[in-house]
Motif scaffolding. Structure first.
Motif, PDB file in Angstrom:
ATOM      1  N   ALA A   1      -5.435  -7.423  -0.749  1.00 43.32           N
ATOM      2  CA  ALA A   1      -4.492  -8.041   0.197  1.00 43.32           C
ATOM      3  C   ALA A   1      -5.039  -9.376   0.690  1.00 43.32           C
ATOM      4  O   ALA A   1      -4.299 -10.362   0.805  1.00 43.32           O
ATOM      5  CB  ALA A   1      -4.243  -7.094   1.373  1.00 43.32           C
ATOM      6  N   PHE A  59      -5.360  -2.706  -1.125  1.00 41.94           N
ATOM      7  CA  PHE A  59      -4.299  -3.173  -0.227  1.00 41.94           C
ATOM      8  C   PHE A  59      -4.208  -2.328   1.039  1.00 41.94           C
ATOM      9  O   PHE A  59      -3.260  -2.451   1.800  1.00 41.94           O
ATOM     10  CB  PHE A  59      -2.951  -3.232  -0.950  1.00 41.94           C
ATOM     11  N   THR A  60      -5.186  -1.462   1.254  1.00 44.27           N
ATOM     12  CA  THR A  60      -5.249  -0.768   2.536  1.00 44.27           C
ATOM     13  C   THR A  60      -5.681  -1.791   3.590  1.00 44.27           C
ATOM     14  O   THR A  60      -6.051  -2.921   3.250  1.00 44.27           O
ATOM     15  CB  THR A  60      -6.277   0.380   2.486  1.00 44.27           C
ATOM     16  N   ARG A 120       0.950   1.981  -6.770  1.00 42.90           N
ATOM     17  CA  ARG A 120       1.167   2.600  -8.092  1.00 42.90           C
ATOM     18  C   ARG A 120       2.627   3.005  -8.332  1.00 42.90           C
ATOM     19  O   ARG A 120       2.912   3.738  -9.285  1.00 42.90           O
ATOM     20  CB  ARG A 120       0.235   3.798  -8.309  1.00 42.90           C
ATOM     21  N   LYS A 137      -1.359  -8.994  -8.435  1.00 42.32           N
ATOM     22  CA  LYS A 137      -0.756  -7.742  -8.885  1.00 42.32           C
ATOM     23  C   LYS A 137      -1.864  -6.691  -8.989  1.00 42.32           C
ATOM     24  O   LYS A 137      -2.844  -6.905  -9.693  1.00 42.32           O
ATOM     25  CB  LYS A 137      -0.151  -8.002 -10.272  1.00 42.32           C
ATOM     26  N   VAL A 138      -1.699  -5.596  -8.285  1.00 38.07           N
ATOM     27  CA  VAL A 138      -2.729  -4.538  -8.305  1.00 38.07           C
ATOM     28  C   VAL A 138      -2.461  -3.569  -9.433  1.00 38.07           C
ATOM     29  O   VAL A 138      -1.371  -3.000  -9.525  1.00 38.07           O
ATOM     30  CB  VAL A 138      -2.672  -3.648  -7.041  1.00 38.07           C
ATOM     31  N   ARG A 139      -3.452  -3.338 -10.234  1.00 34.65           N
ATOM     32  CA  ARG A 139      -3.362  -2.311 -11.266  1.00 34.65           C
ATOM     33  C   ARG A 139      -4.636  -1.472 -11.189  1.00 34.65           C
ATOM     34  O   ARG A 139      -5.491  -1.503 -12.055  1.00 34.65           O
ATOM     35  CB  ARG A 139      -3.182  -2.952 -12.657  1.00 34.65           C
ATOM     36  N   GLY A 140      -4.749  -0.765 -10.068  1.00 38.16           N
ATOM     37  CA  GLY A 140      -5.923   0.069  -9.812  1.00 38.16           C
ATOM     38  C   GLY A 140      -5.560   1.536  -9.974  1.00 38.16           C
ATOM     39  O   GLY A 140      -4.496   1.955  -9.518  1.00 38.16           O
ATOM     40  N   TYR A 141      -6.442   2.297 -10.604  1.00 35.67           N
ATOM     41  CA  TYR A 141      -6.168   3.700 -10.914  1.00 35.67           C
ATOM     42  C   TYR A 141      -7.332   4.569 -10.486  1.00 35.67           C
ATOM     43  O   TYR A 141      -8.354   4.637 -11.168  1.00 35.67           O
ATOM     44  CB  TYR A 141      -5.850   3.841 -12.417  1.00 35.67           C
ATOM     45  N   GLY A 142      -7.156   5.191  -9.330  1.00 33.80           N
ATOM     46  CA  GLY A 142      -8.205   6.028  -8.752  1.00 33.80           C
ATOM     47  C   GLY A 142      -8.697   7.067  -9.744  1.00 33.80           C
ATOM     48  O   GLY A 142      -7.904   7.722 -10.410  1.00 33.80           O
ATOM     49  N   GLY A 143      -9.998   7.223  -9.843  1.00 34.64           N
ATOM     50  CA  GLY A 143     -10.587   8.244 -10.698  1.00 34.64           C
ATOM     51  C   GLY A 143     -10.724   7.843 -12.156  1.00 34.64           C
ATOM     52  O   GLY A 143     -11.394   8.529 -12.930  1.00 34.64           O
ATOM     53  N   TYR A 144     -10.095   6.733 -12.551  1.00 33.39           N
ATOM     54  CA  TYR A 144     -10.118   6.337 -13.966  1.00 33.39           C
ATOM     55  C   TYR A 144     -11.475   5.770 -14.376  1.00 33.39           C
ATOM     56  O   TYR A 144     -12.135   5.067 -13.620  1.00 33.39           O
ATOM     57  CB  TYR A 144      -9.040   5.286 -14.248  1.00 33.39           C
ATOM     58  N   HIS A 198      -5.358  10.869 -12.073  1.00 29.92           N
ATOM     59  CA  HIS A 198      -6.585  11.187 -12.826  1.00 29.92           C
ATOM     60  C   HIS A 198      -6.847  12.700 -12.885  1.00 29.92           C
ATOM     61  O   HIS A 198      -7.448  13.188 -13.839  1.00 29.92           O
ATOM     62  CB  HIS A 198      -7.784  10.436 -12.248  1.00 29.92           C
ATOM     63  N   GLU A 251      -7.433   0.182  -6.576  1.00 27.21           N
ATOM     64  CA  GLU A 251      -6.184   0.791  -6.087  1.00 27.21           C
ATOM     65  C   GLU A 251      -6.081   0.696  -4.571  1.00 27.21           C
ATOM     66  O   GLU A 251      -5.013   0.440  -4.020  1.00 27.21           O
ATOM     67  CB  GLU A 251      -6.100   2.265  -6.522  1.00 27.21           C
ATOM     68  N   ASP A 273       0.823  -1.200   0.000  1.00 28.32           N
ATOM     69  CA  ASP A 273       0.000   0.000   0.000  1.00 28.32           C
ATOM     70  C   ASP A 273       0.865   1.262   0.000  1.00 28.32           C
ATOM     71  O   ASP A 273       0.562   2.229  -0.705  1.00 28.32           O
ATOM     72  CB  ASP A 273      -0.938  -0.017   1.211  1.00 28.32           C
TER      73      ASP A 273
END
Lengths: 246, 246
Positions: B25, B18-19, A33, B38-45, A226, B15, A29
């Motif tokens: 997680a 994993f908090t 990214r 594997k995390v591929r998270g994009y806030g706002g996307y 973003h 995104e 965490d």
């Protein structure tokens, strides 16, 4: 942009680092990214058995070796001879040499890899005893399979090796014992970590990575945030990173 | 043995997975020593912007493409026109076509990849309103930027596409609303997940993976369990997996 990879190599304390509140998940965490965290933890393993895994986990012909790795063994190596876990015991000198072999292999894999050695945590013998009784009842041995003293001796050897090889290290054995009531506060069965213990490891790893060159704050996001994407001309934000639209 | 990889592709809900208590997680822990998450998270996307990332995240020439992927977009696409987040809005039909492009790209990347579409979660408008007020005070717009109704329309479109393309899907929009008090129990700001919400997503993903062929229980450990390693002849356990000692 491909993200750098951080590999966590170790025993059960690494394997369990993605349980609720675990230090591995927290690290993932922190580097969200920015870097990928890969767990390579093997419960019960000592450094002697870890050597069998090296070529698989850290292949020498990798096109993209990890940027950083934590090496976190010793809790099992320090299990005492003549007690329940003696199968896992590794003599002190061999422990150090095995760690050296691991480090040399990683350096061969990538000379620029940031390698951090972590000592075994302290042992709360009362906690281990209680844990053994919960498993074996009255048949539990009177003498715990691990002692804090032995863990400390292995921790010292680990730190010496780091010093000799010019590596960064985390003296978890000492660090934990600075906390009042560490026995129950940081350890849940005398050896493995509570959420607080996990938080302490996370904090130490982040600190050491930052003191080296792997500071999450200073690393770029893998793709545009973003907020910098123009709703009407999204391609602009991506063109700057040479990203092709499908 | 190299572990198969599971990629979580999505927006902020991915995104942030994993908090503490996050579903990503937890998934990594479920597949501990069996698969890498594997995390591929994009806030706002939204899906329109996600298309720019496809070739980078899922390169077509990869020697080892992911074994599975979750595609979890829509919460931003469904942001309403004429309100605060309209920059992120993507028309319904385009949302569906973008998702289709993502799926087709993943299938080109690997025809055997297990692809799971996840709908956006429901929206608690009261929670969004409160959140906006916490940010902008009295200047917050009277109308929330997202509505539950709109999220539901996008969720339906996502499910339709999964049906059309023969993919597995998770109807999070409906699933969440089955829980009494989902508004505050599963969502923390009307949109993002509480630990309970994360646990619900984790449970659904594990269920769907298992119903397909990716059941953690049935997958082998990457290396021998420590209990099968003979203290005196450790090589035996490793030879069976053709692992070379260093």
């Amino acid at each position: 942009m491909t993200r750098p990879e951080i590999v966590l190599f170790g025993d059960s304390i690494t394997e369990q680092s993605f349980t609720l509140g675990g230090w591995g998940a927290a690290l993932a965490d922190t580097y969200s990214r920015k870097a990928d965290v890969k767990v390579r933890g093997y419960g019960g393993y000592n450094t002697r058995w870890a050597l069998f895994l090296l070529h698989q986990i850290f292949p020498l012909d990798s096109r993209k070796p990890p940027a950083a790795a934590t090496i976190f063994f010793g809790a099992n190596d320090a299990a005492l001879l003549g007690r329940t876990s003696e199968r896992q015991h590794v003599p002190l000198e061999e422990y150090k040499e095995n760690l050296r072999k691991i480090v040399l292999h990683l350096k061969e894999c990538s000379p620029t890899m940031l390698i951090v050695l972590i000592t075994p945590p302290p042992v709360d013998e009362e906690g281990r005893d209680k844990f053994a009784r919960s498993l074996y009842g009255e048949h539990a041995r009177r003498l715990t399979e691990r002692t804090n003293e032995a863990a400390g001796v292995y921790a010292k050897e680990c730190l010496e090796l780091a010093e000799e090889m010019g590596l960064r290290s985390i003296n978890l054995w000492s660090k934990f014992q600075e906390t009042e009531g560490w026995q129950k506060k940081l350890l849940r069965d005398g050896l493995h970590l509570t959420p607080e213990g996990n938080a302490a490891v996370h904090q130490e790893v982040v600190r050491v990575f930052k003191e080296a060159w792997l500071s999450a704050e200073e690393m770029p996001y893998d793709f545009p945030h973003h907020s910098v994407i123009d709703g009407k001309n999204p391609e602009k934000a991506f063109e700057q990173q040479c990203i092709k639209h499908i």
